[in-house]
Motif scaffolding. Structure first.
Motif, PDB file in Angstrom:
ATOM      1  N   SER A   5       0.832  -1.197   0.000  1.00 65.88           N
ATOM      2  CA  SER A   5       0.000   0.000   0.000  1.00 65.88           C
ATOM      3  C   SER A   5       0.867   1.247   0.000  1.00 65.88           C
ATOM      4  N   LEU A   6       0.239   2.371  -0.309  1.00 66.49           N
ATOM      5  CA  LEU A   6       0.965   3.641  -0.313  1.00 66.49           C
ATOM      6  C   LEU A   6       1.464   3.978   1.083  1.00 66.49           C
ATOM      7  N   ARG A   7       0.679   3.622   2.100  1.00 65.04           N
ATOM      8  CA  ARG A   7       1.097   3.892   3.474  1.00 65.04           C
ATOM      9  C   ARG A   7       2.400   3.168   3.798  1.00 65.04           C
ATOM     10  N   SER A   8       2.464   1.863   3.461  1.00 67.62           N
ATOM     11  CA  SER A   8       3.675   1.095   3.764  1.00 67.62           C
ATOM     12  C   SER A   8       4.859   1.584   2.941  1.00 67.62           C
ATOM     13  N   ARG A   9       4.595   1.997   1.706  1.00 70.90           N
ATOM     14  CA  ARG A   9       5.686   2.511   0.878  1.00 70.90           C
ATOM     15  C   ARG A   9       6.265   3.798   1.468  1.00 70.90           C
ATOM     16  N   LEU A  10       5.388   4.708   1.872  1.00 70.57           N
ATOM     17  CA  LEU A  10       5.868   5.947   2.476  1.00 70.57           C
ATOM     18  C   LEU A  10       6.611   5.672   3.776  1.00 70.57           C
ATOM     19  N   PHE A  11       6.078   4.753   4.574  1.00 69.16           N
ATOM     20  CA  PHE A  11       6.733   4.440   5.847  1.00 69.16           C
ATOM     21  C   PHE A  11       8.104   3.812   5.608  1.00 69.16           C
ATOM     22  N   ALA A  13       9.971   4.192   3.009  1.00 72.48           N
ATOM     23  CA  ALA A  13      10.877   5.208   2.464  1.00 72.48           C
ATOM     24  C   ALA A  13      11.467   6.065   3.565  1.00 72.48           C
ATOM     25  N   HIS A  14      10.647   6.461   4.525  1.00 74.46           N
ATOM     26  CA  HIS A  14      11.167   7.250   5.642  1.00 74.46           C
ATOM     27  C   HIS A  14      12.167   6.440   6.470  1.00 74.46           C
ATOM     28  N   LEU A  15      11.867   5.163   6.700  1.00 72.03           N
ATOM     29  CA  LEU A  15      12.784   4.337   7.488  1.00 72.03           C
ATOM     30  C   LEU A  15      14.115   4.128   6.772  1.00 72.03           C
ATOM     31  N   ILE A  16      14.073   3.946   5.461  1.00 74.37           N
ATOM     32  CA  ILE A  16      15.314   3.766   4.699  1.00 74.37           C
ATOM     33  C   ILE A  16      16.178   5.017   4.781  1.00 74.37           C
ATOM     34  N   VAL A  17      15.531   6.169   4.609  1.00 75.20           N
ATOM     35  CA  VAL A  17      16.290   7.425   4.720  1.00 75.20           C
ATOM     36  C   VAL A  17      16.873   7.567   6.117  1.00 75.20           C
ATOM     37  N   LEU A  18      16.072   7.214   7.116  1.00 80.21           N
ATOM     38  CA  LEU A  18      16.554   7.293   8.497  1.00 80.21           C
ATOM     39  C   LEU A  18      17.739   6.345   8.722  1.00 80.21           C
ATOM     40  N   ALA A  19      17.626   5.091   8.235  1.00 78.16           N
ATOM     41  CA  ALA A  19      18.693   4.108   8.437  1.00 78.16           C
ATOM     42  C   ALA A  19      19.982   4.544   7.750  1.00 78.16           C
ATOM     43  N   ILE A  20      19.861   5.061   6.536  1.00 74.97           N
ATOM     44  CA  ILE A  20      21.053   5.532   5.826  1.00 74.97           C
ATOM     45  C   ILE A  20      21.721   6.674   6.585  1.00 74.97           C
ATOM     46  N   GLY A  21      20.917   7.579   7.123  1.00 69.78           N
ATOM     47  CA  GLY A  21      21.482   8.689   7.880  1.00 69.78           C
ATOM     48  C   GLY A  21      22.206   8.208   9.133  1.00 69.78           C
ATOM     49  N   ILE A  22      21.591   7.260   9.854  1.00 68.91           N
ATOM     50  CA  ILE A  22      22.216   6.749  11.077  1.00 68.91           C
ATOM     51  C   ILE A  22      23.503   5.996  10.762  1.00 68.91           C
ATOM     52  N   LEU A  23      23.474   5.124   9.726  1.00 64.96           N
ATOM     53  CA  LEU A  23      24.674   4.376   9.361  1.00 64.96           C
ATOM     54  C   LEU A  23      25.797   5.306   8.917  1.00 64.96           C
ATOM     55  N   THR A  24      25.440   6.334   8.169  1.00 70.40           N
ATOM     56  CA  THR A  24      26.459   7.291   7.730  1.00 70.40           C
ATOM     57  C   THR A  24      27.075   8.016   8.918  1.00 70.40           C
ATOM     58  N   LEU A  25      26.230   8.440   9.848  1.00 73.48           N
ATOM     59  CA  LEU A  25      26.731   9.132  11.035  1.00 73.48           C
ATOM     60  C   LEU A  25      27.640   8.215  11.855  1.00 73.48           C
ATOM     61  N   THR A  26      27.221   6.957  12.007  1.00 72.91           N
ATOM     62  CA  THR A  26      28.019   6.006  12.799  1.00 72.91           C
ATOM     63  C   THR A  26      29.370   5.732  12.144  1.00 72.91           C
ATOM     64  N   ALA A  27      29.360   5.482  10.844  1.00 75.35           N
ATOM     65  CA  ALA A  27      30.603   5.160  10.142  1.00 75.35           C
ATOM     66  C   ALA A  27      31.580   6.325  10.176  1.00 75.35           C
ATOM     67  N   SER A  85       7.848   9.745  10.960  1.00 81.00           N
ATOM     68  CA  SER A  85       7.587   9.175   9.653  1.00 81.00           C
ATOM     69  C   SER A  85       6.165   8.609   9.568  1.00 81.00           C
ATOM     70  N   TYR A  86       5.748   7.902  10.621  1.00 82.40           N
ATOM     71  CA  TYR A  86       4.406   7.335  10.648  1.00 82.40           C
ATOM     72  C   TYR A  86       3.346   8.443  10.640  1.00 82.40           C
ATOM     73  N   TRP A  87       3.592   9.500  11.389  1.00 83.71           N
ATOM     74  CA  TRP A  87       2.635  10.604  11.443  1.00 83.71           C
ATOM     75  C   TRP A  87       2.508  11.294  10.095  1.00 83.71           C
ATOM     76  N   LEU A  88       3.674  11.512   9.454  1.00 87.12           N
ATOM     77  CA  LEU A  88       3.640  12.155   8.143  1.00 87.12           C
ATOM     78  C   LEU A  88       2.935  11.281   7.111  1.00 87.12           C
ATOM     79  N   SER A  89       3.205   9.977   7.153  1.00 90.07           N
ATOM     80  CA  SER A  89       2.546   9.084   6.197  1.00 90.07           C
ATOM     81  C   SER A  89       1.040   9.054   6.421  1.00 90.07           C
ATOM     82  N   GLN A  90       0.625   9.138   7.699  1.00 92.51           N
ATOM     83  CA  GLN A  90      -0.802   9.169   7.986  1.00 92.51           C
ATOM     84  C   GLN A  90      -1.454  10.428   7.424  1.00 92.51           C
ATOM     85  N   ARG A  91      -0.751  11.553   7.489  1.00 92.60           N
ATOM     86  CA  ARG A  91      -1.294  12.805   6.944  1.00 92.60           C
ATOM     87  C   ARG A  91      -1.545  12.703   5.449  1.00 92.60           C
TER      88      ARG A  91
END
Length: 382
Positions: A5-11, A13-27, A85-91
């Motif tokens: 669904s569009l909801r799961s896709r948006l969610f 997408a936000h999680l992937i962006v978040l994970a990439i940011g965290i991994l980049t910061l950690t590395a 991310s969940y709140w934004l996707s719900q909007r």
């Protein structure tokens, strides 16, 4: 396999962006922070401060502290970002689900529902488009219902007459004579005319009817149509048919056959409703517009009926129009044809004094005809 669904896709997408940011910061922190810390210690050592003995321990302590801090930072940041991310996707998803529900209602035949405005501009634009579509569909559906109702009403009278005559001829209660066959032929002709008019109106409204514009002498066209009607009138009818055409009218790019059809419709209506007096056809030039008017001294049209004159199957006197063979579509077709030429048609009427139908056509690349090319028809009582 069902699509996400569009909801799961948006969610996601936000999680992937978040994970990439965290991994980049950690590395980046794990690789470069110790090096920067060592460089800082060397600067301090250059200031006669011996720290070679404790350098390794300091680095190890820093990495431990930094690792713990990053772990908590990543955990808290992940929770916060996931919630956001969940709140934004719900909007985004909630209005889309509402739009889906409303369009589903449209498909089920409920065209009354409408969508509100949303906080997101794109969704508001989408909602407005859906509302406009619903209004258009509602209008089309209403016109379809009106057409079916009017058409069934118009067909019922001639079919009832034809059926009655045929049943009477079949059971012998009516003798077969020329008058009976003449009435049957007249009703059949009326049905055929109604079908032809409906077909032409359908082509006009759907945009399938094309016109061929050619420079045309409107004065000659008016004189030809008026002369034809004057020749067809019976002696003793106290209706004066006049042509009042301005000299030197320009040649106008029109489809002569279609404009003649409009004139025939207007003249038929005027003569049908005028028992005494006159019917006058006028033409004059007013700037970039060439005007044509058909004026009569008939009974006129009530003010409440004027807005409906060009509606399908509208008649001021239904019984008289049916008896005279009118289909009730002629004025509707005339308006469509004039609009197809880029002009407009209008009506003015006073009860007890008569009516005036007039239309204008745009004059483009006009070539003025010589005065001798137009010979106004003399006033003729027929």
């Amino acid at each position: 396999m069902s699509k996400p669904s569009l909801r799961s896709r948006l969610f996601r997408a936000h999680l992937i962006v978040l994970a990439i940011g965290i991994l980049t910061l950690t590395a980046v922190g794990w690789l470069y922070t110790p090096r920067l810390f060592v460089l800082r210690l060397r600067r301090i050592e250059g200031q006669n401060f011996r720290m070679a003995q404790v350098q390794g321990q300091l680095v190890e302590v820093f990495q431990f502290a930094w690792g713990r801090g990053m772990l908590w930072a990543a955990l808290l940041g992940g929770i916060s970002a996931s919630s956001l991310s969940y709140w934004l996707s719900q909007r985004v998803v909630k209005p889309l689900l509402e739009i889906e529900a409303v369009t589903g209602a449209f498909a089920a035949g409920d065209l009354e529902r409408r969508l509100p405005d949303y906080e997101i501009l794109e969704l508001t634009q989408l909602a407005n488009s859906v509302n406009h579509m619903a209004a258009d569909l509602q209008s089309v559906e209403q016109r379809r219902r009106d057409l079916v109702s009017d058409l069934s009403h118009e067909l019922r009278t001639p079919l009832t007459i034809i059926k009655g005559y045929l049943e009477a001829l079949s059971d012998g209660t009516l003798e077969a004579d020329p008058k009976v066959y003449e009435r049957l032929a007249r009703e059949t002709t009326r049905l055929q005319r109604l079908v032809n008019d409906l077909q032409e109106l359908s082509q006009l409204e759907s945009g399938y009817l094309s016109i061929t514009l050619q420079p045309t002498d409107i004065g000659e066209l008016l004189a030809s149509v008026v002369a034809r009607f004057a020749d067809q009138r019976l002696p003793g009818q106290a209706v004066q048919l006049k042509l009042d055409c301005a000299p030197s009218l320009p040649r106008v790019p029109v489809d002569a056959e279609r404009i003649e059809q409009v004139l025939v419709n207007l003249l038929n209506n005027a003569l049908r409703h005028t028992q005494a007096g006159h019917v006058t056809v006028q033409a004059w030039l007013d700037g970039p517009r060439l005007w044509v008017a058909v004026e009569d001294t008939g009974p006129g049209i009530a003010p409440a009926d004027l807005p409906h004159v060009f509606d399908r199957f509208w008649r001021a006197d239904r019984s008289r129009d049916r008896a005279s063979g009118g289909t009730g579509i002629g004025l509707t077709i005339s308006r469509r044809l004039i609009e197809l030429h880029g002009g407009q048609i209008e009506v003015q009427s006073t009860v007890g004094q008569g009516s005036r139908f007039q239309f204008w056509l745009p004059v483009t690349a006009a070539v003025v005809s010589p005065p001798a090319a137009i010979s106004p028809l003399p006033q003729k009582t027929v």
